[in-house]
Every structure is written in C-alpha cells, then in structure tokens.
Design a protein around this motif. Sequence first.
Motif, short mmCIF file in Angstrom:
data_model
loop_
_atom_site.label_atom_id
_atom_site.label_comp_id
_atom_site.label_asym_id
_atom_site.label_seq_id
_atom_site.Cartn_x
_atom_site.Cartn_y
_atom_site.Cartn_z
N ALA A 131 18.03 -77.72 -44.53
CA ALA A 131 17.85 -78.82 -43.58
C ALA A 131 17.19 -80.04 -44.21
N VAL A 132 16.81 -79.92 -45.47
CA VAL A 132 16.10 -81.03 -46.12
C VAL A 132 17.05 -82.19 -46.40
N ARG A 133 16.62 -83.37 -46.02
CA ARG A 133 17.40 -84.56 -46.34
C ARG A 133 16.82 -85.23 -47.58
N ALA A 134 17.66 -86.01 -48.24
CA ALA A 134 17.25 -86.63 -49.51
C ALA A 134 17.16 -88.13 -49.36
N ASP A 135 16.35 -88.74 -50.24
CA ASP A 135 16.35 -90.20 -50.36
C ASP A 135 17.55 -90.60 -51.21
N ALA A 136 18.74 -90.35 -50.66
CA ALA A 136 19.97 -90.61 -51.40
C ALA A 136 20.88 -91.50 -50.57
N TYR A 137 21.68 -92.30 -51.25
CA TYR A 137 22.49 -93.30 -50.56
C TYR A 137 23.76 -93.55 -51.36
N ASP A 138 24.83 -93.77 -50.64
CA ASP A 138 26.10 -94.15 -51.26
C ASP A 138 26.53 -95.48 -50.69
N MET A 139 27.17 -96.29 -51.53
CA MET A 139 27.82 -97.47 -50.96
C MET A 139 29.31 -97.17 -50.83
N VAL A 140 29.83 -97.48 -49.65
CA VAL A 140 31.23 -97.20 -49.36
C VAL A 140 31.90 -98.52 -48.96
N VAL A 141 32.99 -98.83 -49.63
CA VAL A 141 33.74 -100.03 -49.26
C VAL A 141 35.17 -99.59 -48.94
N ASN A 142 35.61 -99.90 -47.74
CA ASN A 142 36.98 -99.56 -47.32
C ASN A 142 37.31 -98.08 -47.53
N GLY A 143 36.33 -97.23 -47.31
CA GLY A 143 36.60 -95.80 -47.44
C GLY A 143 36.53 -95.28 -48.85
N VAL A 144 36.16 -96.14 -49.80
CA VAL A 144 36.00 -95.70 -51.20
C VAL A 144 34.52 -95.68 -51.53
N GLU A 145 34.06 -94.56 -52.09
CA GLU A 145 32.68 -94.51 -52.54
C GLU A 145 32.61 -95.27 -53.85
N ARG B 210 42.86 -89.81 -38.86
CA ARG B 210 42.38 -91.17 -38.57
C ARG B 210 42.85 -92.15 -39.66
N LEU B 211 42.70 -91.73 -40.93
CA LEU B 211 43.11 -92.61 -42.04
C LEU B 211 44.62 -92.85 -41.99
N GLU B 212 45.37 -91.79 -41.69
CA GLU B 212 46.82 -91.92 -41.61
C GLU B 212 47.21 -92.90 -40.50
N MET B 213 46.54 -92.76 -39.34
CA MET B 213 46.83 -93.68 -38.24
C MET B 213 46.44 -95.10 -38.60
N GLY B 214 45.32 -95.25 -39.30
CA GLY B 214 44.90 -96.58 -39.75
C GLY B 214 45.97 -97.21 -40.62
N SER B 215 46.52 -96.41 -41.52
CA SER B 215 47.58 -96.92 -42.40
C SER B 215 48.82 -97.26 -41.60
N GLN B 216 49.21 -96.32 -40.72
CA GLN B 216 50.45 -96.54 -39.96
C GLN B 216 50.36 -97.78 -39.08
N LEU B 217 49.16 -98.04 -38.56
CA LEU B 217 49.00 -99.19 -37.65
C LEU B 217 48.63 -100.47 -38.41
N GLY B 218 48.65 -100.40 -39.75
CA GLY B 218 48.39 -101.61 -40.55
C GLY B 218 46.96 -102.10 -40.46
N LEU B 219 46.03 -101.16 -40.27
CA LEU B 219 44.63 -101.55 -40.09
C LEU B 219 43.84 -101.49 -41.40
#
Lengths: 588, 588
Positions: free
Chosen positions: B466-480, B407-416
């Motif tokens: 199965a336990v989920r955490a109160d954790a969060y990441d901010m992602v901008v343009n595919g970069v954490e 998907r990322l490769e196609m995004g790059s190839q299509l100038g997205l």
Amino acid sequence: MFRTHTCGELRISDVNKQITLSGWVQRSRKMGGMTFIDLRDRYGITQLVFNEEINAELCERANKLGREFVIQVTGTVNERFSKNANIPTGDVEIIVNTLNVLNTALTPPFTIEDNTDGGDDIRMKYRYLDLRRNAVRSNLELRHKMTIEVRKYLDSLGFIEVETPVLIGSTPEGARDFVVPSRMNPGQFYALPQSPQTLKQLLMVSGFDRYFQIAKCFRDEDLRADRQPEFTQIDCEMSFVEQEDIINTFEGMAKHLFKTLRGVELAEPFQRMSWSDAMKYYGSDKPDLRFGMKFVELMDIMKGYGFSVFDNAAYIGGICAEGAATYTRKQLDALTEFVKRPQIGAKGLVYARIEADGTVKSSVDKFYTQAVLQQMKEAFGAKPGDLILILSGDDIMKTRKQLNELRLEMGSQLGLRDKNKFTCLWVVDFPMFEWSEEEGRLMAMHHPFTHPKEEDIPLLDTDPAAVRADAYDMVVNGVEVGGGSIRIHDAKLQAKMFEILGFTPEKAEAQFGFLMNAFKYGAPPHGGLAYGLDRWVSLFAGLDSIRDCIAFPKNNSGRDVMLDAPSAIDQSQLDELNLIVEMKENSN
Amino acid sequence: MFRTHTCGELRISDVNKQITLSGWVQRSRKMGGMTFIDLRDRYGITQLVFNEEINAELCERANKLGREFVIQVTGTVNERFSKNANIPTGDVEIIVNTLNVLNTALTPPFTIEDNTDGGDDIRMKYRYLDLRRNAVRSNLELRHKMTIEVRKYLDSLGFIEVETPVLIGSTPEGARDFVVPSRMNPGQFYALPQSPQTLKQLLMVSGFDRYFQIAKCFRDEDLRADRQPEFTQIDCEMSFVEQEDIINTFEGMAKHLFKTLRGVELAEPFQRMSWSDAMKYYGSDKPDLRFGMKFVELMDIMKGYGFSVFDNAAYIGGICAEGAATYTRKQLDALTEFVKRPQIGAKGLVYARIEADGTVKSSVDKFYTQAVLQQMKEAFGAKPGDLILILSGDDIMKTRKQLNELRLEMGSQLGLRDKNKFTCLWVVDFPMFEWSEEEGRLMAMHHPFTHPKEEDIPLLDTDPAAVRADAYDMVVNGVEVGGGSIRIHDAKLQAKMFEILGFTPEKAEAQFGFLMNAFKYGAPPHGGLAYGLDRWVSLFAGLDSIRDCIAFPKNNSGRDVMLDAPSAIDQSQLDELNLIVEMKENSN
C-alpha cells in the motif's frame, strides 16, 4: 524548501535578510562562547555563527556536528566583523536560528580539501568523496564548459550532431574491440565502437554535409596514464572539402576554445610541419614546440676521426641546451643514466660544453680537434654557456626517438615546459602505411579509409611504403590532441587499399562491404577530424593524466574500484548468452 | 575549393555571380535544346541549365548524368523565366560553364524522394540512402535542435553535464543487462548501463547539486516499435529538492521545448493526476488526455438484474463516445472483435446508443429496464447521438486495461488523437511496489532507490503493497516521455528497501554496497528525472516509431541490417576473453 540561497551567493547587500541554507560542514571551530561553521556546497562556503549566550541548546547541537554532516539552517545575514577577502561570501556570516541535521556522516577516509591526504587508491575507491574536492570538481566543470563551447562553435557552422550506435559490428583492423554477446542472435557479438569512423563516413554518403558528435569510444588496450578503456572524442566530418578546409575549421575551433576557456588569444595561424620534418628535427610525430633544441645531424661533421661509436653509427645527432654548460659532472652522469634506461635504450651520451672563450670542451676531446668541434658548434649555432648533447645509433628512427626523450627531459629540467604556455602545431603529410613487425605486413598509419596524396597514388603500385597521406594531427605542447584525414570516396581505390593492407576481397567484403557498397551510390569527397576531449580538458586544466578529468575513471587493470566492476555474472546470464567461461591455466 | 555556395543559398540578389556548386543529381529533364538538372544537397535544390546550342559537348555530358551522381559545376546565376515559388532558390538557375563528375552512382534500390517506393527492409539495409530523404534527415535535424535546447535550458539553471561510464557493473535488478567480457579481468564482465541511476546519485553525494547528461542507455529486452536495445535519456538529478521543485524545473523544460521547437506556448501548469485515478478513470498510467471518454464504473447501477456476465463481474465500466451512435452493426462487431483479440482479451462488448429522443437502445435490453438504462446514461452524462461501450471482468485492473485499449481505439477512430495537439500530464503518487507473478515477490515499480511518501513509511512494516512513492511520470498524448522520483538518501531506509525487495544483506551489499556506503558519508536529499529523448523527438516529429528519429536503428531482432551486426567473432577474440560459445539445442 531546502534553501533560499546557495552557499556561494550571499553578499553584503543581503544583510538582515532571513535566509535558509543547506550544505556540508566543511569545518567547525569554537572561539569564546561562539561556534563558527563553514558550510559548503558546490557554489561556495558561507560562515555560520552560533552564540552560546543567545541559544545554548542550539550551540551545543552545533558543537556536535561532524565534518561532512549535511545540515539545513535558517538565520539572519550579518556583516562580519573580520572579513575574509579570499571568498566571495567573506563579508557576511549567518546568525543561525534553527538547525536541522539532514544526514550524518562517518569520518571521511581522507580530508576533503584541495590538498588532500588521500592516496590514489583510496581516493578512487571513495571517488564520490574525492569529487567533493574543488580541485577535482573544477576539472569536470571545465569539461562541461568545453562541451558547451565545442557545440556552440560547431552549431554556428551548420554542423549537425548525430548519435551513432554503440552496439555495432566487430572490425579486427585497428585496436582490440570490446565485444557484447547478443542474446537474441545466439553465438553472435556486437562490438563497441573504437570510433564512429565508418558511420560518420556513411553520414557523408547520406548528404549530412557537416556532422559532429561528442562520442564515447572504446578500446581494449593495455592502459597507461593517458589511456582509458572508454574515452571521448569530438568527432567531426565534412563533405566537399579539402585538407585546407578542415584544418581551417578546426584550427578555428581550437582558437575558440583557447579564447573562451583559457582567455588566450591565438592570433597567428598555427605552425605546420611535415611528418618527416617532425621526425628529423624532433624525433617525434608530436613535437613539443614550447622550446627549441631542434635536432642537428652530425654525420658529415663527426664521422671519420677514429671514434668508432660515431664512425659505425647510421645516425649522429644532438641538441643544444642553452645555458646548460653549468651542468655538473653528476648531472651529466644522471643524463647518461637517463638515456641508457631500458625504455629509452641509448648506448651512451656524448656532451660538449661551450666555454666562456668560445672553445668547446667535450667528452670526446681525444678523438676530435678543436677545429672539428668548432664546426660542430657552428652547426648548432651554440654560444658560450651552452651545452651540446649528442646521441648516435645504428637505427636512424630509433636514435631520433631516443634523442626526443632526451630533448623533452632537458626541456623539463630547464623549466621550458610551462603548463600555462601553449604552442600549437599541425603535423601534416603522414606516411600512408607503416610496417608492422608483429603482423609482417603494411598497416594503415591512420586507418584504411585515409586518402593518399593525389600525387602519390601511382606509388601505390610501385612503392606503397613511400606513399604519403592527406592526414594531419594537431599537437599542442607535445600532446596529440586530435587528428584526421581526407577519406577515400572511391569504391575502387578503397578496394585497392584493402588489398595493399593484406585483406582478401572476401575479408574486405565481410568487414567493410557496407562501406564499399555505399561508395557505389554517390559518395561525396569528404574528410574529417577527431579531437580527444579528455586530452583537451587535461591540457587546459594542467593535468598529468586524463583520469583527473573523468568522473569515474578506471585503473590500469581496467577496473572501477568504486563499483568493483567488472565482476562475475550469474550463471543464468551466461546461459542466456550461450556462453561458457573457461579460464586458461596461466590466466589470473 | 569544391563550392562557393550550397544548393540552398542562391537568391535573386546573386544574379550574374560566378559560382561553384557541388551536390547530387536529384532529377534531370530535357526540354527543347535545354537540359535542366535539379542539384541537391542538405541545404536545398538549385536548378542547373545546359544549353545544347551554346555548348553541345557539355550538354551531352549533362544528359549522361544519372540520378544521385555527385557533380561539381561552375556557372553564372541567372534569373529564371518561370519561377518556382515552392523552393527558396526558385527565382534563379545556374547557366553552367563547367561540369565535373565527382562520383558516379548506381541506380538506388528505391527512390530518394519524400514519398519513397522503398519498403522498410530495403530502406534499413541501405540506410545511408534512406537518410538522404528530407523526411528522414529532418527528424535527425530536429533531434539535434532538441539537444541544443535541452542543454541551453539546463545550463542556464546551473546544471553540469557529467559523462558517466558505459562500462559499469551488472545489476540484475531491473531489465536484462548487456554484458561485456573483460580481457584484463578474466571471467569477469562489465555491464552497459540501463541508466546512469546509481552514478548520478553518487554525484549528488559528491555535491554536484545539479547534474544532467544526454546519456545512452542499454536494455537487452525483446523489442517493439517504441523500444530499441540502445536509447537515449536526458538524465537529470538535483540536490536539496522536493518533488515540487523537480516537477517545476522539468515542466519548465518541456514548455521550453514546446515553445522553441514546435512554436507552442503552454501557459497553464500541466494537469496532475494520481496513479490510482489514472488507473480508475483511464485504465492506464499514461492516459491520453487529448480527448475525454473518462471511465464510468457501473457496478452499483448494473448488477443484480439477472445479466450473469455483469452479475458475476468484479468490474463493470464503460466509456461514452460522443456522436458515435451512428456506428453501424458492422462497426460495432468490429469493435467487439477488437476487444476480443488475444492481446486485449476481453470476453465481449456491451454497447448502448442514445437515441434522438433520449431513450437508450442497448445490446442488453432484455436484462435492463429503460429506467436502469437511463440511470446508466446519467452516470455518463451521455446525450442523444452518443454511444456507450461497456466492458466487464473478474479482474479489476485487467478489465480497466482492456477498456483503455478500447478508449484509445475509439479516440483514433473518431479522429480525436490529432498529432498536432499536445496534452501534457503529470502522473504522481505511484505505488512503491508491484507484485511480480514471475518472481513471486514485490518488485520496485520505479526502482529500488525511490523514496516512499513520508506519511506511508510506517506501512513499510505493515502493508508494503500500500506504500506510495514520491515518483512521477510526465505523459504527453498518452506517451510516457519521462519520469523520476525523490530518492532515498538514508542508508538505513535503503537497506530496508532492499530487504522488502527480497535481497539478502549479502546480495544488497554485493550489488549496491558502493551506494549504501556512500550514503553513510553525508548524502543530501535528492531526486531527479529522466526524459526519453527518442520519445520527445518522435512526439514532436509526429512519428509512429522511435526508429525514425535514430540514425542507425536496429530491427526487432536487435540487428543492424546495414552493418550486419551482431556477427560471429574470431576464435582468437574468444580465446583472449576465456569464452566458449555453446549453442543450445533449441536455439537458432
């Protein structure tokens, strides 16, 4: 939501509001059918009220809360009957409806009060509790504010903050490095920077023009009160400047800090004193000028009268303590003991009182006529009621340093070292080199990159010990709060400097080749300065040790007793680093 | 005085002024009897003019100046005949009276221009010259401005910056530590912090309420383009908060940075996506949402038609690349090669074009009827002209990750993936643990101090994976660009967490006893976040590697090639540290 307000926020204008607060139980007291709790957070203290008659169950729960429990309450803001003018929230109290215990707390090992009952060791082990005390936290708040003001000042002048690396190369010149074994480069080590000195000079070669950084620095030295293995410098460098430009810029910064953080306007330019005058008149390169007691040399006046201690001395000098003629024999004996302590090392102390009629009464009256003693009195400009204290010795510099200790002690005894009075001084014209007995060679007094005074450059070949440097220290109240120099920007002069310092060309190349090489590609004239952040904060906060303005300081053995660091590491970690620990017989 | 103005300062209003400039010779050209020199400093470029007819000797000296010489000139500001609208000083030039060569320069090993002819290695070795280039220096200027805006934002919200120590204890949980042998504590080691995680939590126990620090962090990991052994975090922690408070606070910071540093107003709240949706729809915990191509799962549609690759697969999924039906056979073969590369590891690629008439033409037509293919088309919502790309595999997560790469490769190839378009996302609800094949146990996905989701706490005993955490990441343009969590503030829950992570009580005590102990004395609910400063700067500057926003970066072997660090140290240094280096047979 854990709170609608902080514990420092509510005022009389908030009365009748429904609010939620969270914080720590500072103290609790019962009065009649009421329970009062002081709820604390970083912002202040708010009084909570629980009324047994209105809600017995809630009041009972409140009575069970221990000191330092973390609670959340909701309630109504009420006007207090007996107001407390000492705190900003003192006009109001909270009539509590609901109480939620967020966390319990064991009884702290010392009281969380401004005047705690905890000793140093226990407070360091539980530093996270010590930091709850206003007295400690306010030092760190001051530190935060100081870095804001430093950055504001420097940014306004076009300085760019650049982060330089913490993992650099080891350079044995100077203090001892902390080293870091490299796993990816087996057998090799990084070093932690003693300062970003060479890197900031490279940034000048890069044309950064005005650089600063609030930078962690590391020195593996034996520790004492004003030293920590890691400390923080406000590190600055400028291009196309002379000493005067740097002094003006950073005197401006000092004035900005005094004004914004202490409310002190320092209108006059700071005093300046040459290093040789500082040594001659105060026996120190960081004289405390909050008070006088300038040294007076007495060799011309007091030699040749048969007092062999003076007759054989290379140096005789003294200070005049105004109004101290009232000192008793016991006090004078204590001063004699003081100067004879091994860490000071004087042989004895001569004293002279100026009597009400102007005559001089001294401990060496049998050797000197009143005429000679009057000459001495004149040399000091002493008045009736003053006390003159005199030391002598074979070694001029050593004796001056002893007299410096006596002067500082007298300043303290006479209450002349007020922590709320600030006297700033530039010490300039430092010697380029000092002789190291240990190394048997000249060492750079500042560092090997310091520029010699232009007019002294010829002396590099003939009498290097006499060469003065374009180096300067700022001294406030006897504390060196910073210093710097104009740097060498010429590759040849830098090479010559290394030669005088006893570096072979190969060693100079191996250690500083990158810098000398950089200088070949167009280095601008440059210079700079570093202020000790810890020292500035201590000075403004009136602290005796920089430790108190550091969140998690280390003790005199370099240990963090809270974290229990340093500690042994796993064998697998050592293996990955190709290291074996071999304890010496006598270590530990 | 070295200069009255900088090289970026003079304007038409300064004409006829006598001025002094200092700087570097950028370039020089002769025209008729005139010599023109572009003089450069950090602030700009000013044209100098030397006229042979007026002063032949001066002009001759000017002709001898080489590139990167450091010079000082005095002269008169003159209006230029042919103005240069490209630079702010382009209306004026300096008629030079005096020329002073401050330093000569060897010919630089590469040109000091925006588009240099120097390769990576040579530029790193001479980083001080590389930093003279506007393109590099402007990254560091942006970094400086970003730290100013970060501090401005956080200070306005009452955050206090606290310096935490760099010499702490080693904690094997997490990445590999850099360690520092202690001379004063023989056989023991400090570690450099991977982050100030535990220390900032202690500051919350101390009631600091809102802490931040722009902090150096250290990880001894194998390096790649977006990793350095030392990197910088904007490290933050808050008390009495829930996840929503933290997300709001730091979304606000992100918006502040976008606005002040990139002029981008982000009015809408950032998107949020659960970790499980991010994996399901993008095969990544940091999806690049600048473009679509959301995954569509095809197990229900495409299984059972005799195509054994799909019939035997646990996962079949694809993306729809809008307008890419024009891809040639050669391009499609290249994509197949791409997904088969060992670092991606797919077995093959199935594709399907949507023809102009709406029919589907696929690489697996012999297994599927047009009716099934139309069903598939509908699942993607594909239109004529689109290209569908499908991967399948035994392992759901692995296949999703392969599809993510495609998907990322196609995004790059299509100038997205336009570097000037920014799409921000919070990824939330991370799993608490992940299984480590290497360690054969559950590991904390964020870190062992992360709070499980309240409703999942019962699962800790029955189904911890199965336990989920109160954790969060901010992602901008595919970069954490950052992440954080609500922390555990209860000593018992923390102890349980260590137990699940396979710590014996003794090991937990030895490594984190100070923290669990601190939690017994009234720890408030708290949580925080750390942003990667290097990544934010890289993102804003459009850089491919964080190296370009670091003044003195290290290469992939962890070496500073300019300083030649790390390096061997003296035997005496090793002796003082009680260390022996023993190289393994196969090392080096």
